[in-house]
Structure formats: C-alpha cells, structure tokens
Design a protein around this motif. Structure first.
Motif, PDB file in Angstrom:
ATOM      1  N   ILE A  76       0.834  -1.147   0.025  1.00  0.00           N
ATOM      2  CA  ILE A  76      -0.068   0.066  -0.233  1.00  0.00           C
ATOM      3  C   ILE A  76       0.746   1.383   0.073  1.00  0.00           C
ATOM      4  O   ILE A  76       0.571   2.255  -0.765  1.00  0.00           O
ATOM      5  N   ALA A  77       2.030   1.262   0.844  1.00  0.00           N
ATOM      6  CA  ALA A  77       2.760   2.226   0.793  1.00  0.00           C
ATOM      7  C   ALA A  77       3.567   2.522  -0.616  1.00  0.00           C
ATOM      8  O   ALA A  77       3.614   3.800  -0.919  1.00  0.00           O
ATOM      9  N   ASN A  78       3.941   1.641  -1.058  1.00  0.00           N
ATOM     10  CA  ASN A  78       4.483   1.649  -2.419  1.00  0.00           C
ATOM     11  C   ASN A  78       3.603   2.363  -3.533  1.00  0.00           C
ATOM     12  O   ASN A  78       4.037   3.279  -4.464  1.00  0.00           O
ATOM     13  N   ARG A  79       2.314   2.011  -3.471  1.00  0.00           N
ATOM     14  CA  ARG A  79       1.628   2.397  -4.384  1.00  0.00           C
ATOM     15  C   ARG A  79       1.058   3.655  -4.126  1.00  0.00           C
ATOM     16  O   ARG A  79       0.272   4.471  -5.138  1.00  0.00           O
ATOM     17  N   THR A  80       0.992   4.172  -2.682  1.00  0.00           N
ATOM     18  CA  THR A  80       0.470   5.651  -2.593  1.00  0.00           C
ATOM     19  C   THR A  80       1.583   6.693  -2.415  1.00  0.00           C
ATOM     20  O   THR A  80       1.605   7.971  -2.174  1.00  0.00           O
ATOM     21  N   LEU A  81       2.779   6.197  -2.673  1.00  0.00           N
ATOM     22  CA  LEU A  81       4.037   7.224  -2.509  1.00  0.00           C
ATOM     23  C   LEU A  81       3.831   8.397  -3.150  1.00  0.00           C
ATOM     24  O   LEU A  81       3.886   9.458  -2.649  1.00  0.00           O
ATOM     25  N   SER A  82       3.722   8.235  -4.596  1.00  0.00           N
ATOM     26  CA  SER A  82       3.681   9.386  -5.270  1.00  0.00           C
ATOM     27  C   SER A  82       2.702  10.226  -5.015  1.00  0.00           C
ATOM     28  O   SER A  82       2.371  11.425  -5.208  1.00  0.00           O
ATOM     29  N   VAL A  83       1.414   9.462  -4.804  1.00  0.00           N
ATOM     30  CA  VAL A  83       0.283  10.488  -4.442  1.00  0.00           C
ATOM     31  C   VAL A  83       0.460  11.136  -3.052  1.00  0.00           C
ATOM     32  O   VAL A  83      -0.213  12.186  -2.850  1.00  0.00           O
ATOM     33  N   GLY A  84       1.390  10.372  -2.239  1.00  0.00           N
ATOM     34  CA  GLY A  84       1.320  11.214  -0.934  1.00  0.00           C
ATOM     35  C   GLY A  84       2.149  12.467  -1.197  1.00  0.00           C
ATOM     36  O   GLY A  84       2.024  13.342  -0.273  1.00  0.00           O
ATOM     37  N   ALA A  87      -0.123  15.099  -2.108  1.00  0.00           N
ATOM     38  CA  ALA A  87      -0.835  15.288  -0.854  1.00  0.00           C
ATOM     39  C   ALA A  87      -0.168  16.060   0.103  1.00  0.00           C
ATOM     40  O   ALA A  87      -0.933  17.122   0.873  1.00  0.00           O
TER      41      ALA A  87
END
Length: 299
Positions: A76-84, A87
């Motif tokens: 989950i962290a790898n998939r949301t890193l760019s979005v994070g 954000a």
C-alpha cells in the motif's frame, strides 16, 4: 622511529588536515543557514509542526512494517508514495504560501541578526495594565468583547479578515471598539506585540462538543482560535459580564483581575536582565532575614 613519524604525518594529512575554504563555500553555508532558519521559523509559527509530527508517526509505522516484513502495508505504501507527495504539498499549501509571502516581505538579513530578547516581552507593562483596565470596564458594563493576543504562531490570516488599525494599546480605544452600535464592535480585536493590529476579525469556531451549551458564538470563537494557534484570548460575556480566558483549547471561566493579570504576565514572556535578577534575589534574601529576625524578636 622515522617510519612511525612518517605514518603519523600521512595520517594527519589524510584525515585531520583542514580543507581549503573558498568564498563560494562561505556563500553556500550562508544560503543554507538562511534556508534552514526560515524552515525552522516556519514550523515554529504555524500548524505545520503538528502535521509534520503526524507524518513522522506514519514513517515510523512504515519502518516497523519494513522490519517485520509486513508485505500488505509495504505494498500500500509503494502504491501511494507518489500520491502522498502531492498530498503533502496540498496539505501544506496555505503554510507554504504564507512562508513565501513572508520571505518576500521581510528583510532577511535584519531578521537573522536582530536581537529577539526584549526586556518588555511581547508587550509592555503599560499595555498590560491597559488591557486589564479595559477588560474590567467592559465586564462591568456587560459589553461583549473578544481580544486575541498573538504569541509565536502567526495570526496574519485572521488579521486580513478585519480592519487594520495599527494603534497603541489603550483602554479607551478598546472600550470604544466594543461599544454597541459602532462599526468595529462585531468580531475580534487582534493584538500583536505592543500594538492593536486590527479589529472586526473573524475567527474559527470550536467544534469541541465538551463545551458548555450555554456558551455563545463569542466564546466558541475564542476557544476555536486557541485550538489551532497558541494565541491567548480574553472573552467578556455580553449576558453576564463574566471574564473568560481561552488558551491551548482550554477555557477558564469567571476569571477576576488577579487571574487575568497573572496569565498576561506569563504571555508577556518578559526577559529580566541578570543585574535586575541579582537585585531581586538580594532583596528577597534581605526580606527573609528580616522576617526571621522579627520572628525571633516576637519569640
């Protein structure tokens, strides 16, 4: 012996010799110092530090997940890193904009080298007396009032919602501002350092459900701004004439003159010179000796 001496010289030249310092190095150090200074000041004066602590907690969770190989959390962290990252920019957008505005409006060199210690503190003793006098007069006349005193957190975003005054603090002016049917009586007065910065300022309302239901909008606004900033707020009830103090999201109700003055002294953050501290300590010691002597004489 010669080999040992040569070994020592080689070690000193390799590891302990000071590198050459050029003008470009000094300029780079100065620029980095300025950037770090303003980043620290930005965190100190805004809510960014609270949000940043939340991000630190998330990073700690990710470290724990990596140590124990929690694959789902890491996925989950790898998939949301760019979005994070996007954000984070969105979350800090107001603070980033304010920091860039301050960077453009202020004299950088002067702010770095100026002496921040002041014997007056955030405001002088005279200003404190004027605030107390005005608060007591407003309470006596049952005139509603909302006075916000800025501390470390910048309140410019609320300052902009009101009318700029930039005037000396006086009890007469504060009383006149909150007088009924006057153009400036609605809203809050903001005090910055030793000046009345603005009036009719709009403040965020508290969403704390634990607050008493008999508190009106004025009290909820005072508590609300103290929740999101470190400001010190004085509230006078229009219905009862009671004085309340809001700080760090907490409300002290039915405060008297002594409580109000003691709290203002804490907010004043006055720096006492060493010579004056020594005189005060010496005077206290003499008083204690005299008190003990009087007790012995009485006995």
């Amino acid at each position: 012996m010669t080999v040992m001496f040569q070994y020592i010289l080689d070690f000193v030249e390799k590891y302990l010799a000071l590198p050459k310092v050029y003008l470009s190095d000094v300029i780079e150090v100065f620029i980095i110092t300025v950037i770090v200074y303003y980043v620290m000041l930005w965190f100190k004066r805004t809510r960014a530090w609270v949000i940043f602590k939340g991000l630190i907690v998330l990073v700690l969770f990710l470290i724990i997940a990596a140590i124990f190989n929690l694959s789902t959390i890491l996925w989950i962290a790898n998939r949301t890193l760019s979005v994070g990252i996007i954000a984070i920019v969105i979350i800090f957008q107001p603070e980033l904009r304010r920091a860039l505005e301050d960077l453009g409006n202020k004299n950088i060199v002067f702010n770095i080298f100026k002496n921040t210690d002041s014997e007056l503190g955030r405001f002088s003793d005279r200003s404190m007396e004027e605030i107390v006098r005005a608060t007591l007069e407003l309470a006596k006349a049952k005139t509603g009032a909302l006075i916000v005193i800025e501390q470390e957190n910048d309140l410019s975003r609320y300052d902009e919602t009101g009318i700029v005054l930039d005037s000396t603090i006086s009890s007469q002016l504060l009383i006149n501002i909150f007088e009924h049917n006057t153009p400036l009586h609605d809203g809050a007065v903001l005090i910055r350092n030793d000046r009345i910065s603005s009036a009719t300022c709009y403040l965020p309302l508290s969403e704390n459900l634990a607050l008493s239901k008999d508190l009106g909008t004025r009290h909820r606004a005072g508590v609300g701004v103290s929740e999101v900033t470190d400001s010190f707020v004085i509230i006078v009830s229009e219905e009862t004439g009671s004085i309340s103090i809001a700080s760090q999201g907490k409300l002290i109700r039915y405060a008297d003159a002594a409580i109000l003055k003691n709290e203002l002294i804490k907010v004043q953050n006055k720096t006492v010179p060493k010579e004056k501290k020594n005189r005060i300590s010496k005077r206290r010691g003499q008083n204690e000796v005299e008190s003990e002597k009087n007790l012995d004489d009485d006995n």
